[in-house]
Design an enzyme around this catalytic site. Structure first.
Site, PDB file in Angstrom:
ATOM      1  N   ALA A  19       1.144  -1.488   0.287  1.00 40.38           N
ATOM      2  CA  ALA A  19       0.004   0.081  -0.133  1.00 40.38           C
ATOM      3  C   ALA A  19       0.548   1.379   0.091  1.00 40.38           C
ATOM      4  O   ALA A  19       0.307   2.087  -0.029  1.00 40.38           O
ATOM      5  CB  ALA A  19      -0.917  -0.172   0.626  1.00 40.38           C
ATOM      6  N   LEU A  21       3.012   2.580   1.995  1.00 37.56           N
ATOM      7  CA  LEU A  21       2.544   3.035   3.782  1.00 37.56           C
ATOM      8  C   LEU A  21       3.660   4.023   3.972  1.00 37.56           C
ATOM      9  O   LEU A  21       3.723   4.391   5.166  1.00 37.56           O
ATOM     10  CB  LEU A  21       1.963   2.170   4.498  1.00 37.56           C
ATOM     11  N   GLY A  24      10.088   6.727   3.939  1.00 32.41           N
ATOM     12  CA  GLY A  24      11.193   7.157   3.948  1.00 32.41           C
ATOM     13  C   GLY A  24      12.064   5.160   3.680  1.00 32.41           C
ATOM     14  O   GLY A  24      12.589   5.375   3.613  1.00 32.41           O
ATOM     15  N   ALA A  27      11.902   0.199  -0.597  1.00 35.84           N
ATOM     16  CA  ALA A  27      11.175  -0.403  -1.157  1.00 35.84           C
ATOM     17  C   ALA A  27       9.064   0.128  -1.284  1.00 35.84           C
ATOM     18  O   ALA A  27       8.787  -0.423  -2.165  1.00 35.84           O
ATOM     19  CB  ALA A  27      11.389  -1.735  -0.888  1.00 35.84           C
ATOM     20  N   ASN A 110      10.625  -5.077  14.809  1.00 32.94           N
ATOM     21  CA  ASN A 110       9.951  -3.518  15.191  1.00 32.94           C
ATOM     22  C   ASN A 110       9.519  -3.712  15.773  1.00 32.94           C
ATOM     23  O   ASN A 110       8.623  -2.695  16.322  1.00 32.94           O
ATOM     24  CB  ASN A 110       9.471  -2.966  14.043  1.00 32.94           C
ATOM     25  N   GLU A 174      11.581   2.255  17.670  1.00 31.04           N
ATOM     26  CA  GLU A 174      11.169   1.303  16.208  1.00 31.04           C
ATOM     27  C   GLU A 174      11.784  -0.477  16.839  1.00 31.04           C
ATOM     28  O   GLU A 174      12.020  -1.037  16.426  1.00 31.04           O
ATOM     29  CB  GLU A 174      11.998   1.553  15.420  1.00 31.04           C
ATOM     30  N   HIS A 250      16.172   2.507   8.995  1.00 28.59           N
ATOM     31  CA  HIS A 250      16.308   1.535  10.636  1.00 28.59           C
ATOM     32  C   HIS A 250      17.991   1.535  10.778  1.00 28.59           C
ATOM     33  O   HIS A 250      18.497   0.968   9.732  1.00 28.59           O
ATOM     34  CB  HIS A 250      15.851   0.255  10.433  1.00 28.59           C
ATOM     35  N   ASN A 362       8.316  -4.568   0.826  1.00 31.37           N
ATOM     36  CA  ASN A 362       7.918  -4.440   1.139  1.00 31.37           C
ATOM     37  C   ASN A 362       9.495  -2.942   2.119  1.00 31.37           C
ATOM     38  O   ASN A 362       8.513  -2.871   3.645  1.00 31.37           O
ATOM     39  CB  ASN A 362       6.968  -4.331   1.936  1.00 31.37           C
ATOM     40  N   CYS A 368      14.543  -8.504   9.437  1.00 34.63           N
ATOM     41  CA  CYS A 368      13.671  -8.165   9.751  1.00 34.63           C
ATOM     42  C   CYS A 368      12.288  -8.493  10.243  1.00 34.63           C
ATOM     43  O   CYS A 368      11.701  -8.507  11.194  1.00 34.63           O
ATOM     44  CB  CYS A 368      12.656  -7.121   8.841  1.00 34.63           C
TER      45      CYS A 368
HETATM   46  N1  SUG Z   1      13.958  -3.093   9.075  1.00 31.68           N
HETATM   47  C1  SUG Z   1      13.447  -3.126   9.604  1.00 31.68           C
HETATM   48  N2  SUG Z   1      13.513  -3.976  11.214  1.00 31.68           N
HETATM   49  N3  SUG Z   1      11.733  -3.528   9.847  1.00 31.68           N
HETATM   50  C2  SUG Z   1      11.326  -2.893   8.159  1.00 31.68           C
HETATM   51  C3  SUG Z   1       9.870  -2.759   8.231  1.00 31.68           C
HETATM   52  C4  SUG Z   1       8.916  -2.484   6.763  1.00 31.68           C
HETATM   53  C5  SUG Z   1       8.137  -1.726   7.345  1.00 31.68           C
HETATM   54  N4  SUG Z   1       7.316  -1.658   6.095  1.00 31.68           N
HETATM   55  C6  SUG Z   1       5.899  -1.793   5.029  1.00 31.68           C
HETATM   56  O1  SUG Z   1       5.407  -0.750   6.986  1.00 31.68           O
HETATM   57  C7  SUG Z   1       5.543  -1.316   4.635  1.00 31.68           C
HETATM   58  C8  SUG Z   1       4.004  -1.614   4.420  1.00 31.68           C
HETATM   59  C9  SUG Z   1       3.727  -1.053   3.007  1.00 31.68           C
HETATM   60  O2  SUG Z   1       3.900   0.020   2.256  1.00 31.68           O
HETATM   61  O3  SUG Z   1       2.119  -1.457   2.702  1.00 31.68           O
HETATM   62  C10 SUG Z   1       8.479  -0.379   7.708  1.00 31.68           C
HETATM   63  O4  SUG Z   1       8.752   0.920   7.065  1.00 31.68           O
HETATM   64  O5  SUG Z   1       8.321  -0.170   8.641  1.00 31.68           O
END
Ligand code: SUG
Length: 444
Positions: A19, A21, A24, A27, A110, A174, A250, A362, A368
């Protein structure tokens, strides 16, 4: 007594979708509106977890959150039956519906910060769920995260659970993505390295200008206090704001540690030399700082391939292995680097590749998808044993995914009321498989 580092992988929820969301997170933005495959995503995650169990690692799983989150939609004024709530949100505020449907709890790094008993003054393993306030879709995770952690680590003698930090950007937290524990042996007291992106209470301190710094120094310090860590066993280090502005949202996208190894990109931190001296001084054993230069791997390649979102694990043989996404094999500079790394005489001797592309799209790599919990034998025994990976659980969870998960999901599908039924039926069965009790609101 024996000591282990257990990895608990986040099970992918049935609403896994793209989505866009996470501002920053390159991907997440680039893949917005792609069709996802929740079934494949969940199976890729299970395969990685099972492979680590097969390597002799202690491996567990953590349950996902209930999505769509109708409670949040009702809290912000959508009313009527569940179907009406979903459909009104889809018509009037599709962005809010998307936020309430994300399966983002799969990125369990996270979910919380964890301090092992060897580091804490009361000799317990401490957990603080992350408040994830920087992103709406993630800020609705911590209460249920706390319940799932308590149902998984459900023994007061060994485990101490804290409430998440106050829900304000001053305490942006986080979790383990910005926390690395360094030690000689898992059972010995170590140094907990907290990496933050900005100081909330010091407006003149340097911070990124384009993308948000999700973790504050104030949050990291609060977690260290709650976890009863001594000053002499903590190091607080700032992430380089320049790399946050290039998509390193992160610290675990630019560095990863295990025992006495810190594998990092030369641009990862600010004041690197002084802070590494502090780590050396506070560690009781030698450190291996394994530096990757920009000439070897650019920040862009690191972000695309997730070279640093790898897991470094210590195998039962004592050798260290890197668990990497197959994206690292597909990036020529990164693949060449990893092939060389295992010949350099560092403790890292092997690289193993896993396909976690559904998650990668994502912005979530192998690291992660896991929460690390260093424990002694007694603590491992005190964990809810039904959450620990073995052949039977692997087969059971694959069957469960086959039964309940779709193999295609688009953002438009999120308004389908059938998703509520599918998700609740799946989670109800999962709580029975993992014997978690009633951790979800719909079960009350
Ligand atoms: N690096 C670590 N530890 N975690 C990665 C988290 C990815 C997560 N992606 C998202 O939430 C994307 C959801 C979306 O766009 O549908 C975030 O940005 O918080």
């Amino acid at each position: 007594m024996k000591h282990f580092e257990a990895n608990f992988d986040g099970l992918v929820g049935s609403t896994h979708n793209y989505a866009g969301l996470s501002f920053g997170n390159v991907a997440s933005l680039n893949n917005a509106a792609l069709t996802s495959n929740p079934k494949a995503a969940a199976k890729q995650g299970l395969q990685k977890a099972k492979s680590l169990a097969d390597l002799g690692m202690v491996q567990g799983v953590l349950a996902p959150q209930e999505r769509p989150d109708l409670y949040t939609l009702r809290r912000i004024g959508f009313s009527g039956s569940d179907t009406e709530v979903l459909q009104k949100a889809a018509q009037q505020a599709p962005a809010l519906l998307n936020a309430c449907c994300s399966a983002s709890s799969m990125w369990i790094a996270n979910a919380a910060t964890v301090s092992p008993s060897a580091d804490t003054r009361d000799g317990k393993v401490h957990f603080t769920p992350a408040n994830l306030v920087d992103k709406l879709h993630r800020s609705i995770e911590p209460v249920t995260t706390g319940k799932i952690l308590q149902a998984t680590f459900n023994n007061d003698r060994h485990f101490r659970h804290h409430q998440h930090l106050p829900e304000h950007t001053s305490f942006g937290d986080e979790g383990a993505a910005n926390h690395t524990r360094l030690c000689s042996e898992y059972g010995h007291a170590g140094v907990e390295l907290f990496v933050y992106g900005q100081q909330a209470t010091n407006p003149s301190a340097v911070k990124p200008t384009k993308y948000p710094a999700r973790q504050t120094l104030e949050a990291s310090q609060a977690v260290a206090r709650l976890h009863q860590l001594d000053d002499e066993s903590c190091v607080f280090m700032q992430q380089n704001p320049g790399v946050i502005d290039q998509g390193v949202f992160h610290n675990d996208v630019i560095s990863v540690g295990n025992q006495n190894v810190l594998f990092y990109h030369e641009q990862a931190f600010l004041n690197t030399d002084a802070k590494f001296d502090e780590i050396r001084r506070k560690m009781s054993s030698d450190m291996h700082f394994v530096k990757v230069s920009t000439d070897q791997v650019s920040i862009d390649d690191a972000v695309r391939s997730y070279l640093f979102n790898t897991q470094i694990i210590t195998l039962p043989s004592g050798e260290m292995a890197i668990i990497a996404p197959t994206n690292c094999q597909e990036n020529p500079a990164v693949f060449a680097y990893l092939n060389e790394l295992v010949t350099l005489g560092t403790p890292i001797k092997q690289v193993r590749y896993y396909d976690v592309k559904q998650s990668m799209q994502n912005g979530g790599g192998p690291a992660c998808l896991r929460l690390r919990v260093a424990m002694n034998e007694q603590e491992v025994e005190a964990v809810n044993q039904n959450t620990l990976m073995n052949n039977a659980l692997f087969t059971r969870l694959n069957t469960w995914v086959d039964k309940h998960y779709r193999d295609q999901l688009t953002v438009n599908d999120l308004a389908d009321p059938q998703l509520i039924i599918e998700s609740r039926t799946a989670l109800d069965e999962l709580t029975q498989i993992l014997k978690l009790g009633s951790v979800y609101q719909f079960q009350k």
